[in-house]
Design a protein around this motif. Structure first.
Motif, PDB file in Angstrom:
ATOM      1  N   GLY A  11       0.797  -1.225   0.000  1.00  0.00           N
ATOM      2  CA  GLY A  11       0.000   0.000   0.000  1.00  0.00           C
ATOM      3  C   GLY A  11       0.826   1.269   0.000  1.00  0.00           C
ATOM      4  O   GLY A  11       1.857   1.373  -0.670  1.00  0.00           O
ATOM      5  N   GLU A  12       0.357   2.240   0.766  1.00  0.00           N
ATOM      6  CA  GLU A  12       1.002   3.558   0.830  1.00  0.00           C
ATOM      7  C   GLU A  12       2.436   3.459   1.341  1.00  0.00           C
ATOM      8  O   GLU A  12       3.315   4.189   0.873  1.00  0.00           O
ATOM      9  N   ASP A  13       2.682   2.550   2.305  1.00  0.00           N
ATOM     10  CA  ASP A  13       4.041   2.388   2.833  1.00  0.00           C
ATOM     11  C   ASP A  13       5.004   1.970   1.729  1.00  0.00           C
ATOM     12  O   ASP A  13       6.130   2.461   1.642  1.00  0.00           O
ATOM     13  N   LEU A  14       4.546   1.056   0.870  1.00  0.00           N
ATOM     14  CA  LEU A  14       5.380   0.581  -0.240  1.00  0.00           C
ATOM     15  C   LEU A  14       5.664   1.731  -1.217  1.00  0.00           C
ATOM     16  O   LEU A  14       6.814   1.944  -1.607  1.00  0.00           O
ATOM     17  N   LEU A  15       4.647   2.473  -1.576  1.00  0.00           N
ATOM     18  CA  LEU A  15       4.834   3.582  -2.518  1.00  0.00           C
ATOM     19  C   LEU A  15       5.787   4.634  -1.969  1.00  0.00           C
ATOM     20  O   LEU A  15       6.642   5.154  -2.692  1.00  0.00           O
ATOM     21  N   LYS A  16       5.634   4.940  -0.671  1.00  0.00           N
ATOM     22  CA  LYS A  16       6.501   5.928  -0.030  1.00  0.00           C
ATOM     23  C   LYS A  16       7.965   5.473  -0.047  1.00  0.00           C
ATOM     24  O   LYS A  16       8.863   6.240  -0.391  1.00  0.00           O
ATOM     25  N   LYS A  17       8.180   4.205   0.302  1.00  0.00           N
ATOM     26  CA  LYS A  17       9.536   3.658   0.355  1.00  0.00           C
ATOM     27  C   LYS A  17      10.174   3.643  -1.034  1.00  0.00           C
ATOM     28  O   LYS A  17      11.345   3.981  -1.192  1.00  0.00           O
ATOM     29  N   ASP A  58      -0.926  -3.222  -7.163  1.00  0.00           N
ATOM     30  CA  ASP A  58      -2.041  -3.165  -6.210  1.00  0.00           C
ATOM     31  C   ASP A  58      -2.043  -1.855  -5.432  1.00  0.00           C
ATOM     32  O   ASP A  58      -3.090  -1.257  -5.203  1.00  0.00           O
ATOM     33  N   ALA A  59      -0.852  -1.419  -5.013  1.00  0.00           N
ATOM     34  CA  ALA A  59      -0.739  -0.188  -4.233  1.00  0.00           C
ATOM     35  C   ALA A  59      -1.187   1.028  -5.046  1.00  0.00           C
ATOM     36  O   ALA A  59      -1.769   1.961  -4.511  1.00  0.00           O
ATOM     37  N   GLU A  60      -0.942   0.995  -6.343  1.00  0.00           N
ATOM     38  CA  GLU A  60      -1.361   2.087  -7.224  1.00  0.00           C
ATOM     39  C   GLU A  60      -2.846   2.018  -7.543  1.00  0.00           C
ATOM     40  O   GLU A  60      -3.415   2.940  -8.101  1.00  0.00           O
ATOM     41  N   GLY A  61      -3.482   0.889  -7.201  1.00  0.00           N
ATOM     42  CA  GLY A  61      -4.912   0.740  -7.445  1.00  0.00           C
ATOM     43  C   GLY A  61      -5.247   0.403  -8.886  1.00  0.00           C
ATOM     44  O   GLY A  61      -6.360   0.629  -9.346  1.00  0.00           O
ATOM     45  N   ILE A  62      -4.277  -0.145  -9.608  1.00  0.00           N
ATOM     46  CA  ILE A  62      -4.499  -0.503 -11.004  1.00  0.00           C
ATOM     47  C   ILE A  62      -5.163  -1.875 -11.061  1.00  0.00           C
ATOM     48  O   ILE A  62      -4.681  -2.831 -10.467  1.00  0.00           O
TER      49      ILE A  62
END
Length: 137
Positions: free
Chosen positions: A12-18, A58-62
């Motif tokens: 999720g957001e944690d993955l995108l941030k990292k 998944d984290a990007e919501g695609i």
């Protein structure tokens, strides 16, 4: 040899941030830093790129998979080609009607051309207009 504690893969957001923080690293290194790796018995670290990339998607919501229909059956996808059946009928499948959001009872006007058939959905204005004409006739 001390056993390394494997970090839990980020999602999720944690993955995108990292991933944004690690923009200067290679894909493999980003995946590893985000916890997408395993350690073999020989102590070799193996990066799991597929899990990492799927988690990013998944984290990007695609949405890559087509969503199954409400009754859980997949059915055929629309090919935008149909054939005349042996009884002379042309059947427009549910893949098309669902895609257009059509409901049972929706009406269409059929217009024939030399080599085409055009369907035009009758909307509420058309229905009311034809009812007024019928009432006055």
């Amino acid at each position: 040899m001390a056993k390394q504690k494997k970090i839990e893969p980020l999602v999720g957001e944690d993955l995108l941030k990292k991933v944004k923080e690690l923009e200067n690293l290679s894909k493999e290194e980003k995946a590893k830093q985000c916890g997408y790796y395993t350690v073999t018995k020989n102590g070799i670290e193996r990066v799991n790129m597929m899990k990492f990339l799927n988690a990013l998607i998944d984290a990007e919501g695609i949405q890559l998979d087509s969503s199954p229909s409400a009754n859980g059956r997949g059915g055929r996808s629309a090919s935008y080609r149909i054939s005349v059946q042996s009884n002379g009928n042309l059947l427009i499948g549910s893949a098309y009607t669902k895609q257009m959001g059509l409901q049972a009872g929706d009406e269409f006007v059929i217009t024939l051309g030399k080599k085409h058939i055009r369907l035009r959905q009758v909307d509420m204005d058309d229905r009311e207009e034809s009812e007024v004409v019928e009432a006055t006739a």
